[in-house]
Design an enzyme around this catalytic site. Sequence first.
Site, PDB file in Angstrom:
ATOM      1  N   GLU A  50       6.460  28.009   5.805  1.00 15.31           N
ATOM      2  CA  GLU A  50       6.498  28.401   7.226  1.00 15.31           C
ATOM      3  C   GLU A  50       5.090  28.368   7.842  1.00 15.31           C
ATOM      4  O   GLU A  50       4.112  28.719   7.169  1.00 15.31           O
ATOM      5  CB  GLU A  50       7.056  29.835   7.315  1.00 15.31           C
ATOM      6  CG  GLU A  50       7.197  30.366   8.738  1.00 15.31           C
ATOM      7  CD  GLU A  50       7.721  31.805   8.789  1.00 15.31           C
ATOM      8  OE1 GLU A  50       7.662  32.508   7.750  1.00 15.31           O
ATOM      9  OE2 GLU A  50       8.181  32.220   9.865  1.00 15.31           O
ATOM     10  N   LYS A 119      12.997  29.049  14.748  1.00 14.68           N
ATOM     11  CA  LYS A 119      13.414  30.310  14.102  1.00 14.68           C
ATOM     12  C   LYS A 119      14.147  31.214  15.099  1.00 14.68           C
ATOM     13  O   LYS A 119      13.601  31.549  16.165  1.00 14.68           O
ATOM     14  CB  LYS A 119      12.159  31.012  13.570  1.00 14.68           C
ATOM     15  CG  LYS A 119      12.399  32.239  12.718  1.00 14.68           C
ATOM     16  CD  LYS A 119      11.051  32.733  12.173  1.00 14.68           C
ATOM     17  CE  LYS A 119      11.164  33.869  11.194  1.00 14.68           C
ATOM     18  NZ  LYS A 119       9.851  34.271  10.668  1.00 14.68           N
ATOM     19  N   CYS A 153      12.400  31.905   6.812  1.00 19.91           N
ATOM     20  CA  CYS A 153      11.959  33.213   6.331  1.00 19.91           C
ATOM     21  C   CYS A 153      12.929  34.357   6.650  1.00 19.91           C
ATOM     22  O   CYS A 153      13.997  34.442   6.057  1.00 19.91           O
ATOM     23  CB  CYS A 153      10.540  33.470   6.852  1.00 19.91           C
ATOM     24  SG  CYS A 153       9.578  34.516   5.740  1.00 19.91           S
TER      25      CYS A 153
HETATM   26  N1  LIG Z   1       7.667  35.528   8.055  1.00 24.48           N
HETATM   27  C1  LIG Z   1       8.746  36.279   7.916  1.00 24.48           C
HETATM   28  O1  LIG Z   1       9.753  36.096   8.583  1.00 24.48           O
HETATM   29  C2  LIG Z   1       8.665  37.343   6.875  1.00 24.48           C
HETATM   30  C3  LIG Z   1      10.001  37.992   6.578  1.00 24.48           C
HETATM   31  C4  LIG Z   1       9.845  39.115   5.607  1.00 24.48           C
HETATM   32  O2  LIG Z   1       8.802  39.316   5.014  1.00 24.48           O
HETATM   33  C5  LIG Z   1      11.021  39.967   5.358  1.00 24.48           C
HETATM   34  O3  LIG Z   1      10.858  40.919   4.562  1.00 24.48           O
HETATM   35  O4  LIG Z   1      12.095  39.732   5.931  1.00 24.48           O
END
Ligand SMILES: NC(=O)CCC(=O)C(=O)O
Length: 268
Positions: A50, A119, A153
């Site tokens: 990402e 996203k 993510c």
């Molecule tokens: N960059 C992110 O979206 C991190 C997501 C994350 O750490 C989580 O615990 O969910």
Amino acid sequence: MSLQSSHWRIAMIQCDVALGEPEVNRTKFEEAMERAAHAAEKPDVILLPELWNTGYALTEIGRLADPEGQHNRAWLSAFARRHGIHIIGGSIAENRSGQVYNTMLVFDRNGDEVAAYSKIHLFRLMEEEKYLQPGERSATFELDGVTAGAAICYDIRFPELTRSLALRGAKLLFVAAEWPIPRLNHWRTLLTARAIENQMYVIACNRTGKSGGDEFFGHSMIIDPWGEIVAEGGEAEEVVIASIDLTLVDQVRRRIPVFDDRRPQAYD
Ligand SMILES: NC(=O)CCC(=O)C(=O)O
């Protein structure tokens, strides 16, 4: 690999990201991708993490983001075409008409763009919602006639997103991540759950290194449709490579016919 092959070799570029340095990162990732492309067994797919172009340089993201993604579209497409490799371009900060999105660009092995996914779920713990616009549409795409889905993510915490991609035919989920250290058990458990419940491959690339107050743990993973871990990176920079057998998806779906047994009319 022939275009009909049911086996794909996947390479995930698990690297550190220099905060707010798009050109430094572009050079670094391109070099790692070139090395992967010239490996003894050439990969069919390369996946990046990402926000590999900027990291979480959110206070400067408007200036750093790639205008309309043009710069990264051009070189990722050229790379895919030059090597005949599908590129799941992790995600980049993309400046679209003055708004910044966290966008995954996907190119097939001909260099054609087959998806641009921004996203959907912004992660408040890292203040994404203050600086980024959320995407409004999920994405499936075809590579060699196989349907795959995109997630970035935090998206993996939303099982309904992955389920909707699976219902639209996705046999694989590609995940680009910057997931920090304190939640390694969440990372492994959520990825495994998405693979088991949707009987699909989950292929997830996470960055390494420290940035701001966060430290990222790598552990890029490939999990098969039965929930077995096919490959898992360590905590340092590396290219995580493994082969997958796409016929396993249909085998698992035949063995436990979850998609036939769903009763959505009874869920509300
Ligand atoms: N960059 C992110 O979206 C991190 C997501 C994350 O750490 C989580 O615990 O969910």
